[in-house]
Motif scaffolding. Sequence first.
Motif, PDB file in Angstrom:
ATOM      1  N   VAL A 175      -9.789   2.837  -1.178  1.00 23.84           N
ATOM      2  CA  VAL A 175      -8.816   3.420  -1.598  1.00 23.84           C
ATOM      3  C   VAL A 175      -8.018   1.973  -2.529  1.00 23.84           C
ATOM      4  O   VAL A 175      -7.200   2.114  -3.862  1.00 23.84           O
ATOM      5  CB  VAL A 175      -8.124   4.036  -1.471  1.00 23.84           C
ATOM      6  N   ASN A 176      -7.767   0.738  -1.734  1.00 24.74           N
ATOM      7  CA  ASN A 176      -7.058   0.427  -1.983  1.00 24.74           C
ATOM      8  C   ASN A 176      -7.672  -1.310  -2.930  1.00 24.74           C
ATOM      9  O   ASN A 176      -7.034  -1.577  -3.801  1.00 24.74           O
ATOM     10  CB  ASN A 176      -6.412  -1.392  -0.923  1.00 24.74           C
ATOM     11  N   ARG A 177      -9.326  -1.133  -3.348  1.00 24.92           N
ATOM     12  CA  ARG A 177      -9.666  -0.989  -3.797  1.00 24.92           C
ATOM     13  C   ARG A 177      -9.974  -1.171  -5.338  1.00 24.92           C
ATOM     14  O   ARG A 177      -9.854  -2.092  -6.088  1.00 24.92           O
ATOM     15  CB  ARG A 177     -11.046  -1.980  -3.554  1.00 24.92           C
ATOM     16  N   CYS A 178      -9.454   0.235  -5.749  1.00 26.10           N
ATOM     17  CA  CYS A 178      -9.304   0.718  -6.751  1.00 26.10           C
ATOM     18  C   CYS A 178      -7.945   0.286  -7.234  1.00 26.10           C
ATOM     19  O   CYS A 178      -7.837   0.479  -8.704  1.00 26.10           O
ATOM     20  CB  CYS A 178      -9.444   2.655  -5.982  1.00 26.10           C
ATOM     21  N   ARG A 179      -6.999   0.465  -6.574  1.00 31.60           N
ATOM     22  CA  ARG A 179      -5.451   0.437  -7.365  1.00 31.60           C
ATOM     23  C   ARG A 179      -5.314  -1.224  -7.602  1.00 31.60           C
ATOM     24  O   ARG A 179      -4.839  -1.435  -8.656  1.00 31.60           O
ATOM     25  CB  ARG A 179      -4.510   0.413  -5.791  1.00 31.60           C
ATOM     26  N   VAL A 180      -6.341  -1.963  -6.908  1.00 36.13           N
ATOM     27  CA  VAL A 180      -6.450  -3.580  -7.628  1.00 36.13           C
ATOM     28  C   VAL A 180      -6.806  -3.509  -8.479  1.00 36.13           C
ATOM     29  O   VAL A 180      -6.673  -4.353  -9.650  1.00 36.13           O
ATOM     30  CB  VAL A 180      -6.496  -4.326  -6.739  1.00 36.13           C
ATOM     31  N   LEU A 203      -1.787  -0.136  -1.159  1.00 35.96           N
ATOM     32  CA  LEU A 203      -0.939   0.511  -0.544  1.00 35.96           C
ATOM     33  C   LEU A 203      -0.524   0.186   1.303  1.00 35.96           C
ATOM     34  O   LEU A 203      -1.804  -0.800   1.660  1.00 35.96           O
ATOM     35  CB  LEU A 203      -1.030   2.041  -0.820  1.00 35.96           C
ATOM     36  N   LYS A 204       0.289   0.436   2.213  1.00 32.42           N
ATOM     37  CA  LYS A 204       0.252   0.166   3.579  1.00 32.42           C
ATOM     38  C   LYS A 204      -1.159   1.751   4.200  1.00 32.42           C
ATOM     39  O   LYS A 204      -1.003   2.540   3.497  1.00 32.42           O
ATOM     40  CB  LYS A 204       1.015   0.298   3.852  1.00 32.42           C
ATOM     41  N   LEU A 205      -2.397   0.644   4.644  1.00 33.50           N
ATOM     42  CA  LEU A 205      -2.958   1.658   5.793  1.00 33.50           C
ATOM     43  C   LEU A 205      -2.672   1.935   6.474  1.00 33.50           C
ATOM     44  O   LEU A 205      -3.762   2.852   6.854  1.00 33.50           O
ATOM     45  CB  LEU A 205      -4.359   0.061   5.692  1.00 33.50           C
ATOM     46  N   ASP A 221      -4.285  -6.308  15.692  1.00 34.92           N
ATOM     47  CA  ASP A 221      -4.966  -6.511  14.322  1.00 34.92           C
ATOM     48  C   ASP A 221      -3.931  -6.118  13.779  1.00 34.92           C
ATOM     49  O   ASP A 221      -3.089  -5.373  13.059  1.00 34.92           O
ATOM     50  CB  ASP A 221      -6.507  -6.743  14.483  1.00 34.92           C
ATOM     51  N   LYS A 222      -4.142  -6.803  11.989  1.00 31.89           N
ATOM     52  CA  LYS A 222      -4.151  -6.272  10.805  1.00 31.89           C
ATOM     53  C   LYS A 222      -5.090  -4.930  10.434  1.00 31.89           C
ATOM     54  O   LYS A 222      -6.015  -5.141  10.711  1.00 31.89           O
ATOM     55  CB  LYS A 222      -4.173  -7.775  10.282  1.00 31.89           C
ATOM     56  N   PRO A 223      -4.064  -4.080   9.927  1.00 36.80           N
ATOM     57  CA  PRO A 223      -5.185  -2.859   9.594  1.00 36.80           C
ATOM     58  C   PRO A 223      -6.218  -3.137   8.827  1.00 36.80           C
ATOM     59  O   PRO A 223      -6.968  -2.229   9.112  1.00 36.80           O
ATOM     60  CB  PRO A 223      -3.429  -1.907   9.028  1.00 36.80           C
ATOM     61  N   ASP A 224      -6.245  -4.231   8.234  1.00 36.10           N
ATOM     62  CA  ASP A 224      -7.406  -4.198   7.217  1.00 36.10           C
ATOM     63  C   ASP A 224      -8.624  -5.443   7.895  1.00 36.10           C
ATOM     64  O   ASP A 224      -9.467  -6.071   7.590  1.00 36.10           O
ATOM     65  CB  ASP A 224      -7.085  -4.407   5.863  1.00 36.10           C
ATOM     66  N   SER A 225      -8.058  -5.800   9.485  1.00 37.79           N
ATOM     67  CA  SER A 225      -8.211  -6.691   9.626  1.00 37.79           C
ATOM     68  C   SER A 225     -10.223  -6.268  10.016  1.00 37.79           C
ATOM     69  O   SER A 225     -10.538  -4.838  10.023  1.00 37.79           O
ATOM     70  CB  SER A 225      -8.231  -6.754  10.899  1.00 37.79           C
ATOM     71  N   ALA A 226     -11.220  -7.173  10.227  1.00 37.51           N
ATOM     72  CA  ALA A 226     -12.126  -7.123  10.574  1.00 37.51           C
ATOM     73  C   ALA A 226     -12.623  -5.724  11.899  1.00 37.51           C
ATOM     74  O   ALA A 226     -13.233  -5.206  11.439  1.00 37.51           O
ATOM     75  CB  ALA A 226     -13.301  -8.017  10.564  1.00 37.51           C
TER      76      ALA A 226
END
Lengths: 278, 101
Positions: free
Chosen positions: A125-130, A137-139, A248-253
């Motif tokens: 969804v964030n990829r789509c936004r970018v 958006l916050k994940l 970890d960060k929300p979008d971390s590996a």
Amino acid sequence: MKFAYLALALLVMTPGALASNKPDPASDLKAFQGYFLKRFPKIPLAAYVNGPYDFSKSERAQWKQIMEFPPYQFALDHGRKLFEAKFPNGKSYAACFPHGGIGIAQNYPMFDPKTGRVVTLGIAVNRCRVANGLGKLKLTTGPMADILAYMTDTSRGKTIDVTVPDNPKALAAYQAGKQYFYSRRGQLNFSCASCHVQAAGMHLRGNVLAPALGITASFPLYRSKWGNMGTLVRRFIGCNKKVRSVPDKPDSAAYRDLAYFLTSMSDGLPIAGPGARP
Amino acid sequence: MKPIVAILIALALPAAASAAGATKASAAREIALAKPKLRVAASMNDQWTPTVAALKQAETAERKGDFATAQAKAMRARKLAELSIAQAMQQKKLWVNEVPR
């Protein structure tokens, strides 16, 4: 000397060593689901999406009453509005996904061969936004959780189908997620499995611990403790903090891979999200 | 019971004594020793929240001129970081034992 090397090689290449080095998602799935089905023979496979409510009659009764007016309904309606709204360039989320983004949640997280990374639905969804000139958006909660609630609702009842392709990077991501899930961490020395495999169905203070099998099927969910919606990654962060581990960060590996492994272990179970939990 | 009390006192004494004789330099040295350990723990994806909190408390105490607290908290942060590093090292091998078969 050659014989010594040969003997050493044979010693190392025991079946156990081979099994632990070569990721085998199909075998893992069979063992993982088999473990729970054997341990709780009265619970059918598909019912595992009900999480703690399979283990507590009183909580199940309360949940059924709560679901007469689902607490996530406002988020669901808001998520639909956000999902259908046009971007400033005239496009919408539907343009970024197959089938217009309807009924696709059961296939996420998925491996993206172009980037060599796992993509969760939130990250997609964030990829789509970018791609359409908007910010990420916050994940963990807020509008993202609402959008995911709507998208997941359109998949309700569809069976989870997270495939791990025969790609070295995909297998490595799966294996990293598996290792994360079973590794003890934090000052309290707990792994994800400590609670959601070994202690599944037991009480932790007032809460019944949900089994790992089917646990991802109800996300995003409304949690009474939170008082709002939260995504799977929000739950990961909460669990890490509980065992006194820095999340970890929300979008971390790490969280992408963990979601990949954990969701793939529920393959064949129906999507039951958005859900409601205590 | 008495031997246990004696052991506990013996364990507590060195830390208390070292913190009691703390100076600006010794507190700074302890903080400097702790930081690399925390970096290693973070790189192994196994940083503990009390470790970070202890270092933060040490730095706050140092800024306030409370060098005894700064030194004691920095020592605690270093020890916790060392434990988390040991945990991460062990789990590289031990995690497989938790996998259902």
